[in-house]
Design a protein around this motif. Sequence first.
Motif, PDB file in Angstrom:
ATOM      1  N   LYS A  11       5.859  -9.070   4.039  1.00 34.87           N
ATOM      2  CA  LYS A  11       5.224  -9.432   5.312  1.00 34.87           C
ATOM      3  C   LYS A  11       4.489  -8.232   5.913  1.00 34.87           C
ATOM      4  O   LYS A  11       5.033  -7.137   5.995  1.00 34.87           O
ATOM      5  N   ASN A  12       3.239  -8.447   6.326  1.00 37.40           N
ATOM      6  CA  ASN A  12       2.383  -7.441   6.979  1.00 37.40           C
ATOM      7  C   ASN A  12       2.088  -6.243   6.095  1.00 37.40           C
ATOM      8  O   ASN A  12       1.844  -5.147   6.594  1.00 37.40           O
ATOM      9  N   VAL A  13       2.107  -6.432   4.773  1.00 38.79           N
ATOM     10  CA  VAL A  13       1.815  -5.358   3.833  1.00 38.79           C
ATOM     11  C   VAL A  13       0.652  -5.780   2.941  1.00 38.79           C
ATOM     12  O   VAL A  13       0.675  -6.875   2.378  1.00 38.79           O
ATOM     13  N   GLN A  14      -0.354  -4.919   2.854  1.00 35.78           N
ATOM     14  CA  GLN A  14      -1.509  -5.187   2.005  1.00 35.78           C
ATOM     15  C   GLN A  14      -1.771  -3.966   1.131  1.00 35.78           C
ATOM     16  O   GLN A  14      -1.631  -2.828   1.576  1.00 35.78           O
ATOM     17  N   PHE A  15      -2.188  -4.219  -0.103  1.00 34.35           N
ATOM     18  CA  PHE A  15      -2.538  -3.166  -1.042  1.00 34.35           C
ATOM     19  C   PHE A  15      -4.056  -3.123  -1.141  1.00 34.35           C
ATOM     20  O   PHE A  15      -4.693  -4.140  -1.403  1.00 34.35           O
ATOM     21  N   ILE A  16      -4.638  -1.952  -0.911  1.00 33.59           N
ATOM     22  CA  ILE A  16      -6.088  -1.792  -0.797  1.00 33.59           C
ATOM     23  C   ILE A  16      -6.703  -1.426  -2.144  1.00 33.59           C
ATOM     24  O   ILE A  16      -6.210  -0.540  -2.849  1.00 33.59           O
ATOM     25  N   SER A  30      -9.445 -10.941 -12.684  1.00 33.52           N
ATOM     26  CA  SER A  30     -10.610 -10.786 -13.560  1.00 33.52           C
ATOM     27  C   SER A  30     -11.885 -10.378 -12.813  1.00 33.52           C
ATOM     28  O   SER A  30     -12.868  -9.992 -13.450  1.00 33.52           O
ATOM     29  N   ASP A  31     -11.900 -10.453 -11.485  1.00 32.79           N
ATOM     30  CA  ASP A  31     -13.056 -10.010 -10.699  1.00 32.79           C
ATOM     31  C   ASP A  31     -13.111  -8.492 -10.575  1.00 32.79           C
ATOM     32  O   ASP A  31     -14.052  -7.947  -9.997  1.00 32.79           O
ATOM     33  N   PHE A  32     -12.107  -7.810 -11.119  1.00 32.09           N
ATOM     34  CA  PHE A  32     -12.028  -6.352 -11.011  1.00 32.09           C
ATOM     35  C   PHE A  32     -11.962  -5.735 -12.398  1.00 32.09           C
ATOM     36  O   PHE A  32     -11.537  -6.379 -13.360  1.00 32.09           O
ATOM     37  N   ARG A  33     -12.407  -4.492 -12.507  1.00 29.72           N
ATOM     38  CA  ARG A  33     -12.376  -3.775 -13.777  1.00 29.72           C
ATOM     39  C   ARG A  33     -10.944  -3.667 -14.290  1.00 29.72           C
ATOM     40  O   ARG A  33      -9.996  -3.671 -13.508  1.00 29.72           O
ATOM     41  N   LYS A  34     -10.810  -3.534 -15.603  1.00 36.35           N
ATOM     42  CA  LYS A  34      -9.499  -3.268 -16.198  1.00 36.35           C
ATOM     43  C   LYS A  34      -8.948  -1.996 -15.596  1.00 36.35           C
ATOM     44  O   LYS A  34      -9.698  -1.074 -15.276  1.00 36.35           O
ATOM     45  N   GLU A  35      -7.650  -1.945 -15.439  1.00 42.39           N
ATOM     46  CA  GLU A  35      -6.962  -0.783 -14.882  1.00 42.39           C
ATOM     47  C   GLU A  35      -7.453  -0.425 -13.480  1.00 42.39           C
ATOM     48  O   GLU A  35      -7.734   0.723 -13.170  1.00 42.39           O
ATOM     49  N   THR A  36      -7.583  -1.433 -12.642  1.00 39.63           N
ATOM     50  CA  THR A  36      -7.893  -1.224 -11.234  1.00 39.63           C
ATOM     51  C   THR A  36      -6.615  -0.810 -10.524  1.00 39.63           C
ATOM     52  O   THR A  36      -5.597  -1.493 -10.617  1.00 39.63           O
ATOM     53  N   TYR A  37      -6.681   0.314  -9.823  1.00 40.94           N
ATOM     54  CA  TYR A  37      -5.515   0.845  -9.131  1.00 40.94           C
ATOM     55  C   TYR A  37      -5.711   0.775  -7.621  1.00 40.94           C
ATOM     56  O   TYR A  37      -6.831   0.889  -7.131  1.00 40.94           O
ATOM     57  N   PHE A  38      -4.604   0.611  -6.908  1.00 40.66           N
ATOM     58  CA  PHE A  38      -4.658   0.615  -5.448  1.00 40.66           C
ATOM     59  C   PHE A  38      -4.860   2.040  -4.960  1.00 40.66           C
ATOM     60  O   PHE A  38      -4.370   2.990  -5.554  1.00 40.66           O
ATOM     61  N   THR A  39      -5.567   2.171  -3.859  1.00 41.10           N
ATOM     62  CA  THR A  39      -5.769   3.503  -3.261  1.00 41.10           C
ATOM     63  C   THR A  39      -4.867   3.706  -2.061  1.00 41.10           C
ATOM     64  O   THR A  39      -4.648   4.859  -1.659  1.00 41.10           O
ATOM     65  N   ALA A  40      -4.344   2.631  -1.494  1.00 38.92           N
ATOM     66  CA  ALA A  40      -3.479   2.762  -0.323  1.00 38.92           C
ATOM     67  C   ALA A  40      -2.698   1.478  -0.114  1.00 38.92           C
ATOM     68  O   ALA A  40      -3.046   0.420  -0.643  1.00 38.92           O
ATOM     69  N   ILE A  41      -1.658   1.610   0.672  1.00 41.71           N
ATOM     70  CA  ILE A  41      -0.895   0.457   1.169  1.00 41.71           C
ATOM     71  C   ILE A  41      -1.100   0.443   2.676  1.00 41.71           C
ATOM     72  O   ILE A  41      -0.966   1.471   3.335  1.00 41.71           O
ATOM     73  N   ARG A  42      -1.470  -0.713   3.202  1.00 36.15           N
ATOM     74  CA  ARG A  42      -1.676  -0.865   4.641  1.00 36.15           C
ATOM     75  C   ARG A  42      -0.555  -1.716   5.204  1.00 36.15           C
ATOM     76  O   ARG A  42      -0.358  -2.862   4.785  1.00 36.15           O
ATOM     77  N   ILE A  43       0.167  -1.166   6.160  1.00 34.38           N
ATOM     78  CA  ILE A  43       1.251  -1.874   6.824  1.00 34.38           C
ATOM     79  C   ILE A  43       0.827  -2.084   8.275  1.00 34.38           C
ATOM     80  O   ILE A  43       0.508  -1.124   8.972  1.00 34.38           O
ATOM     81  N   THR A  44       0.785  -3.348   8.685  1.00 35.21           N
ATOM     82  CA  THR A  44       0.318  -3.667  10.038  1.00 35.21           C
ATOM     83  C   THR A  44       1.443  -4.194  10.897  1.00 35.21           C
ATOM     84  O   THR A  44       2.463  -4.656  10.405  1.00 35.21           O
ATOM     85  N   ASN A  45       1.217  -4.122  12.197  1.00 37.05           N
ATOM     86  CA  ASN A  45       2.194  -4.598  13.152  1.00 37.05           C
ATOM     87  C   ASN A  45       2.057  -6.086  13.339  1.00 37.05           C
ATOM     88  O   ASN A  45       1.066  -6.657  13.384  1.00 37.05           O
TER      89      ASN A  45
END
Length: 113
Positions: free
Chosen positions: A69-74, A98-113
């Motif tokens: 809940k309230n967590v998104q991976f950017i 499949s809309d993203f290149r192979k080995e797409t990595y997250f750059t951040a985790i966004r936690i919202t209130n």
Amino acid sequence: MKILPQYNTTSACVNDSIGVILVYSDLFLTDNGIGAMSSIEEFAAAYPDFRISYTGKTKLFVVETPRLKNVQFIIDNEYYQGDDSVPASNESVGLQVSDFRKETYFTAIRITN
């Protein structure tokens, strides 16, 4: 890690509450071992109920699951290889791994209130 104050849209000001926490370190992981430097494929395997979207308002690709809940991976825009009209949209659009290149990595985790 970056902590941003909560923005009050009524008063058009920030207040003393925390609005967003951005985590850039791979030292912080979910209970399934997913963190800021995990791949989109690892996330999909760990959380089969995932959803990928692009929101024109924030201009971000995000991956999320109802289990966190309230967590998104950017995802950085550079990894996107799908339809060029999606980033031009102002509405949230559902996407696939499949809309993203192979080995797409997250750059951040966004936690919202």
